[in-house]
Design a protein around this motif. Structure first.
Motif, PDB file in Angstrom:
ATOM      1  N   ALA A  59       0.829  -1.204   0.000  1.00  0.00           N
ATOM      2  CA  ALA A  59       0.000   0.000   0.000  1.00  0.00           C
ATOM      3  C   ALA A  59       0.865   1.257   0.000  1.00  0.00           C
ATOM      4  CB  ALA A  59      -0.931  -0.007   1.209  1.00  0.00           C
ATOM      5  N   ASP A  60       1.985   1.215   0.697  1.00  0.00           N
ATOM      6  CA  ASP A  60       2.920   2.339   0.764  1.00  0.00           C
ATOM      7  C   ASP A  60       3.454   2.668  -0.630  1.00  0.00           C
ATOM      8  OD1 ASP A  60       5.307   3.845   0.946  1.00  0.00           O
ATOM      9  OD2 ASP A  60       5.816   3.040   2.895  1.00  0.00           O
ATOM     10  N   ALA A  61       4.041   1.686  -1.303  1.00  0.00           N
ATOM     11  CA  ALA A  61       4.615   1.937  -2.627  1.00  0.00           C
ATOM     12  C   ALA A  61       3.531   2.304  -3.640  1.00  0.00           C
ATOM     13  CB  ALA A  61       5.388   0.714  -3.102  1.00  0.00           C
ATOM     14  N   TYR A  62       2.374   1.675  -3.520  1.00  0.00           N
ATOM     15  CA  TYR A  62       1.244   2.018  -4.397  1.00  0.00           C
ATOM     16  C   TYR A  62       0.910   3.503  -4.266  1.00  0.00           C
ATOM     17  CZ  TYR A  62      -3.624   2.047  -6.075  1.00  0.00           C
ATOM     18  OH  TYR A  62      -4.798   2.338  -6.736  1.00  0.00           O
ATOM     19  N   VAL A  65       3.580   5.846  -5.976  1.00  0.00           N
ATOM     20  CA  VAL A  65       3.634   5.960  -7.441  1.00  0.00           C
ATOM     21  C   VAL A  65       2.340   6.476  -8.049  1.00  0.00           C
ATOM     22  CG1 VAL A  65       5.353   4.115  -7.613  1.00  0.00           C
ATOM     23  CG2 VAL A  65       2.927   3.558  -7.918  1.00  0.00           C
ATOM     24  N   THR A  66       1.229   6.435  -7.311  1.00  0.00           N
ATOM     25  CA  THR A  66      -0.053   6.862  -7.875  1.00  0.00           C
ATOM     26  C   THR A  66      -0.495   8.244  -7.422  1.00  0.00           C
ATOM     27  OG1 THR A  66      -1.337   5.861  -6.078  1.00  0.00           O
ATOM     28  CG2 THR A  66      -0.871   4.474  -8.024  1.00  0.00           C
ATOM     29  N   GLY A  67      -0.014   8.713  -6.268  1.00  0.00           N
ATOM     30  CA  GLY A  67      -0.527   9.947  -5.701  1.00  0.00           C
ATOM     31  C   GLY A  67      -1.876   9.774  -5.036  1.00  0.00           C
ATOM     32  N   LYS A  68      -2.319   8.537  -4.883  1.00  0.00           N
ATOM     33  CA  LYS A  68      -3.582   8.233  -4.213  1.00  0.00           C
ATOM     34  C   LYS A  68      -3.300   7.612  -2.852  1.00  0.00           C
ATOM     35  CE  LYS A  68      -6.575   6.013  -6.780  1.00  0.00           C
ATOM     36  NZ  LYS A  68      -7.767   6.877  -6.771  1.00  0.00           N
ATOM     37  N   PHE A 431      11.246  -5.106   2.797  1.00  0.00           N
ATOM     38  CA  PHE A 431      10.360  -4.093   2.230  1.00  0.00           C
ATOM     39  C   PHE A 431      10.236  -4.183   0.718  1.00  0.00           C
ATOM     40  CE2 PHE A 431      10.082   0.195   0.307  1.00  0.00           C
ATOM     41  CZ  PHE A 431       8.899   0.658   0.848  1.00  0.00           C
ATOM     42  N   SER A 432      11.354  -4.385   0.013  1.00  0.00           N
ATOM     43  CA  SER A 432      11.386  -4.079  -1.418  1.00  0.00           C
ATOM     44  C   SER A 432      10.558  -5.025  -2.274  1.00  0.00           C
ATOM     45  CB  SER A 432      12.833  -4.050  -1.926  1.00  0.00           C
ATOM     46  OG  SER A 432      13.399  -5.335  -1.937  1.00  0.00           O
ATOM     47  N   MET A 433      10.501  -6.309  -1.937  1.00  0.00           N
ATOM     48  CA  MET A 433       9.721  -7.224  -2.771  1.00  0.00           C
ATOM     49  C   MET A 433       8.246  -6.838  -2.763  1.00  0.00           C
ATOM     50  SD  MET A 433       9.271 -11.389  -2.559  1.00  0.00           S
ATOM     51  CE  MET A 433      11.016 -11.767  -2.655  1.00  0.00           C
ATOM     52  N   SER A 434       7.720  -6.564  -1.572  1.00  0.00           N
ATOM     53  CA  SER A 434       6.327  -6.152  -1.473  1.00  0.00           C
ATOM     54  C   SER A 434       6.119  -4.777  -2.085  1.00  0.00           C
ATOM     55  CB  SER A 434       5.882  -6.156  -0.011  1.00  0.00           C
ATOM     56  OG  SER A 434       5.935  -7.455   0.518  1.00  0.00           O
ATOM     57  N   ALA A 435       7.068  -3.876  -1.862  1.00  0.00           N
ATOM     58  CA  ALA A 435       6.949  -2.533  -2.430  1.00  0.00           C
ATOM     59  C   ALA A 435       6.907  -2.588  -3.945  1.00  0.00           C
ATOM     60  CB  ALA A 435       8.110  -1.668  -1.955  1.00  0.00           C
ATOM     61  N   ALA A 436       7.725  -3.434  -4.550  1.00  0.00           N
ATOM     62  CA  ALA A 436       7.717  -3.554  -6.010  1.00  0.00           C
ATOM     63  C   ALA A 436       6.376  -4.078  -6.499  1.00  0.00           C
ATOM     64  CB  ALA A 436       8.859  -4.468  -6.462  1.00  0.00           C
ATOM     65  N   MET A 437       5.778  -4.997  -5.741  1.00  0.00           N
ATOM     66  CA  MET A 437       4.454  -5.496  -6.108  1.00  0.00           C
ATOM     67  C   MET A 437       3.421  -4.366  -6.047  1.00  0.00           C
ATOM     68  SD  MET A 437       2.524  -8.065  -6.955  1.00  0.00           S
ATOM     69  CE  MET A 437       0.756  -8.443  -6.952  1.00  0.00           C
ATOM     70  N   VAL A 441       1.203  -2.699  -9.180  1.00  0.00           N
ATOM     71  CA  VAL A 441      -0.259  -2.582  -9.185  1.00  0.00           C
ATOM     72  C   VAL A 441      -0.651  -1.143  -9.512  1.00  0.00           C
ATOM     73  CG1 VAL A 441      -2.348  -2.719  -7.748  1.00  0.00           C
ATOM     74  CG2 VAL A 441      -0.616  -4.510  -7.592  1.00  0.00           C
ATOM     75  N   GLY A 442       0.085  -0.186  -8.971  1.00  0.00           N
ATOM     76  CA  GLY A 442      -0.225   1.217  -9.207  1.00  0.00           C
ATOM     77  C   GLY A 442       0.266   1.743 -10.538  1.00  0.00           C
ATOM     78  N   ARG A 443       1.368   1.174 -11.050  1.00  0.00           N
ATOM     79  CA  ARG A 443       1.952   1.656 -12.308  1.00  0.00           C
ATOM     80  C   ARG A 443       2.335   0.458 -13.181  1.00  0.00           C
ATOM     81  NH1 ARG A 443       6.792   5.913 -11.655  1.00  0.00           N
ATOM     82  NH2 ARG A 443       5.203   7.051 -10.467  1.00  0.00           N
ATOM     83  N   PRO A 444       1.322  -0.290 -13.667  1.00  0.00           N
ATOM     84  CA  PRO A 444       1.601  -1.554 -14.370  1.00  0.00           C
ATOM     85  C   PRO A 444       2.342  -1.390 -15.684  1.00  0.00           C
ATOM     86  CG  PRO A 444      -0.727  -0.975 -14.539  1.00  0.00           C
ATOM     87  CD  PRO A 444      -0.113  -0.017 -13.575  1.00  0.00           C
ATOM     88  N   GLN A 445       2.370  -0.182 -16.240  1.00  0.00           N
ATOM     89  CA  GLN A 445       3.063   0.034 -17.503  1.00  0.00           C
ATOM     90  C   GLN A 445       4.571   0.117 -17.330  1.00  0.00           C
ATOM     91  OE1 GLN A 445       1.320   2.219 -15.821  1.00  0.00           O
ATOM     92  NE2 GLN A 445       2.271   4.261 -15.883  1.00  0.00           N
ATOM     93  N   SER A 446       5.051   0.251 -16.091  1.00  0.00           N
ATOM     94  CA  SER A 446       6.481   0.394 -15.825  1.00  0.00           C
ATOM     95  C   SER A 446       7.092  -0.928 -15.367  1.00  0.00           C
ATOM     96  CB  SER A 446       6.718   1.456 -14.746  1.00  0.00           C
ATOM     97  OG  SER A 446       6.294   2.730 -15.182  1.00  0.00           O
TER      98      SER A 446
END
Length: 564
Positions: A59-62, A65-68, A431-437, A441-446
């Motif tokens: 949820a943090d990384a999402y 990257v989304t601003g939501k 942190f990083s594996m979950s953050a990348a997931m 989810v928030g920026r699937p094009q990247s």
């Protein structure tokens, strides 16, 4: 009266606040909430994780990257304690994450029901806003308050404790509404006092060698264009904290790179040391970014922009403090500076020269070490390969320990914005594996990348199943060196090599990843690293590269001061 159950009301309130994804883990006390998510047509997607900590980090990384607002949820008891690390990290990093934990029935309190816990007391010191919902009619107002607090002022995390019986009570449907601005951040921005802006502009315009040090607040505020405008006007060198990466494109001539004891190099320290005025923007001027308040010197005039008034003057005597949103403050400052450019000192320094020297020194340092064919593989070689091979819109998530200093010092992004994420507030491993997931989810094009040590891999390996289940095309890189490297390096530097309980046996991370269904490579020869990365990037599913890497205590890590 048209009514909803409490669980239905919660779902609708999240929907009205623009929530599209929820990360979480099921539990007994969450059953009515899950049933409402199943029955209602709401357009939200639930991402089932294997650990509540992972849900918080996703949820943090999402959110970054989304601003939501990122939303995570978990059950009572142990679930509530496991969700906490993610909210603590988000709150201290000024990231809006809402944690919803279900709880035992209100009527069962004090009767020793299974998983009873004073959740509000647990979360109180560690979130920006935190409440227990005791009656269903409180749900709409409390959810609105949570989103309002998370996204306005200094963003942060919020927690709602949601008891089982409250989920079944009735709520008036007429009270289900949301304030649209509070679904994203920063919401309802505030600008600094114009008089403070004028005083700061006078100091900056009169400085011979002004330097701007940017923290995470610049990226959070979307202030990169305003920063670039001001920096170019003053020809001021720009330095970044670890969290401030992305404030200005790394390729910009004025960007000198990361400063501080973690990721800074001597050449960027020299840039700060040459300043005759320093402007902190969205930065707390903490121990790491200032090398324990030595750079900048306490004799240098300090100007400070931050949305949090408690930050200004906390560590440095500040000549001008500007409380407000970073973008609005920088835009206002640029207007005032522009009017004073004609009065700049005749011998004013061109900051691109200072930044260029720092970049060249850093580049030479990286290339010398990355060219080595020594084994175990030097971490610098991994960073250099990723610099060459990753697309420019990639999002790299780095764990503490081995990845953080190397990627902070040497990883380059050709565009501003959120392309590098690391958990700098509390530095929890895993942190990083979950953050990348969450970022994917928030920026699937990247292309989303997780870089971690093998210590972190052990914390989070279970989420490989989540990644495979969702067919997330992540690239994961493990620095395999069989040690909690940061601690061992600190024992070497500060405790005369008295190594105690920091080493563990090597794991074959590639084989473990393959057992989960992840395509994996194990690399021992530095000459074969590029080929493995190219193959992993070409793979259309999740991929992991297990790199047998040099241990941190034996490396030339860009760290000026270890703990101890």
């Amino acid at each position: 009266m048209n009514t909803l159950t409490g669980a239905e009301a919660m779902v609708r309130m999240l929907q009205h606040n623009g929530v599209q994804h929820i990360f979480g883990l099921c539990g007994d006390t969450s059953l009515p909430f899950y049933d409402a998510l199943y029955r209602l047509d709401h357009g939200m997607r639930h991402i089932l994780t294997r650990d509540e900590r992972s849900a918080g980090y996703m949820a943090d990384a999402y959110a970054r990257v989304t601003g939501k607002v990122g939303v995570c949820e978990g059950p009572s008891g142990g679930g509530a304690t496991y969700l906490l690390p993610g909210l603590v990290e988000a709150n201290e990093s000024s990231v809006p994450v809402l944690g919803i934990t279900s709880d035992v029935a209100v009527g069962s309190r004090g009767k020793y029901p299974l998983t009873e816990l004073d959740q509000e007391a647990l979360y109180r010191p560690l979130t920006k806003w935190n409440r227990t919902i005791d009656r269903a009619d409180q749900i709409p107002g409390m959810v609105r308050a949570a989103f309002r607090h998370m996204t306005s002022g200094k963003p942060g995390a919020a927690h709602l404790c949601f008891p089982y019986d409250v989920m079944k009570q009735q709520v008036d449907a007429a009270d289900i509404w949301a304030q649209p601005e509070h679904g994203s951040y920063p919401a309802m921005r505030c600008a600094p006092d114009p008089a403070d802006v004028v005083r700061a502009a006078q100091r900056l315009a009169g400085a011979r060698s002004p330097v701007i040090i940017c923290g995470g607040g610049v990226v959070i505020a979307g202030a990169s264009a305003a920063l670039q405008d001001l920096a170019e006007m003053l020809k001021a060198a720009v330095c970044l904290t670890v969290s401030g990466q992305g404030s200005l494109a790394d390729t910009h001539p004025l960007n000198a790179g990361v400063v501080g004891s973690n990721g800074g190099v001597m050449a960027t320290r020299d840039v700060v040391a040459a300043a005759d005025a320093v402007l902190f923007v969205g930065c707390r001027a903490g121990s790491t970014s200032t090398e324990h308040w030595r750079f900048p010197s306490r004799d240098v005039p300090i100007l400070h922009i931050d949305v949090d008034p408690s930050v200004i003057g906390a560590n440095y005597r500040t000549e001008v403090g500007m409380v407000g949103d970073a973008r609005l403050a920088l835009e206002a400052l640029a207007v005032e500076v522009r009017e004073r450019l004609a009065h700049r000192p005749a011998d004013a320094v061109d900051g691109s020269v200072l930044a260029g020297r720092a970049k060249q020194a850093r580049r030479e340092q990286l290339e010398t070490l990355a060219a080595s064919l020594d084994t175990p593989i030097r971490p610098e070689r991994v960073v250099q390969s990723l610099n060459r091979l990753l697309p420019d819109d990639a999002v790299v998530c780095a764990d503490p320990g081995t990845p953080c200093p190397y990627f902070s010092a040497y990883y380059d992004v050709s565009r501003p914005g959120r392309h590098f994420i690391t958990n700098r507030a509390h530095g929890a491993l895993g942190f990083s594996m979950s953050a990348a997931m969450g970022a994917w989810v928030g920026r699937p094009q990247s292309k989303c990348v997780a870089v971690m040590g093998d210590g972190s891999f052990g914390f989070t390996v279970g989420e490989l199943e989540t990644i495979v289940r969702h067919k997330a095309p992540l690239l994961m890189v493990v620095f395999s060196n069989s040690v909690y490297g940061w601690i061992k390096a600190s024992q070497k530097a500060g405790y005369d090599k008295r190594y105690y309980s920091v080493d563990f046996d090597r794991t074959d991370h590639a084989r473990i990843a393959e057992a989960y269904g992840v395509k994996a490579w194990r690399v021992e020869d530095p000459a074969k690293l590029d080929a493995a990365i190219k193959a992993a990037l070409a793979h259309d599913g999740p991929a992991l590269i297990d790199v047998l890497a040099q241990p941190l205590q034996d490396a030339a890590a860009p760290v000026s001061q270890w703990m101890g």
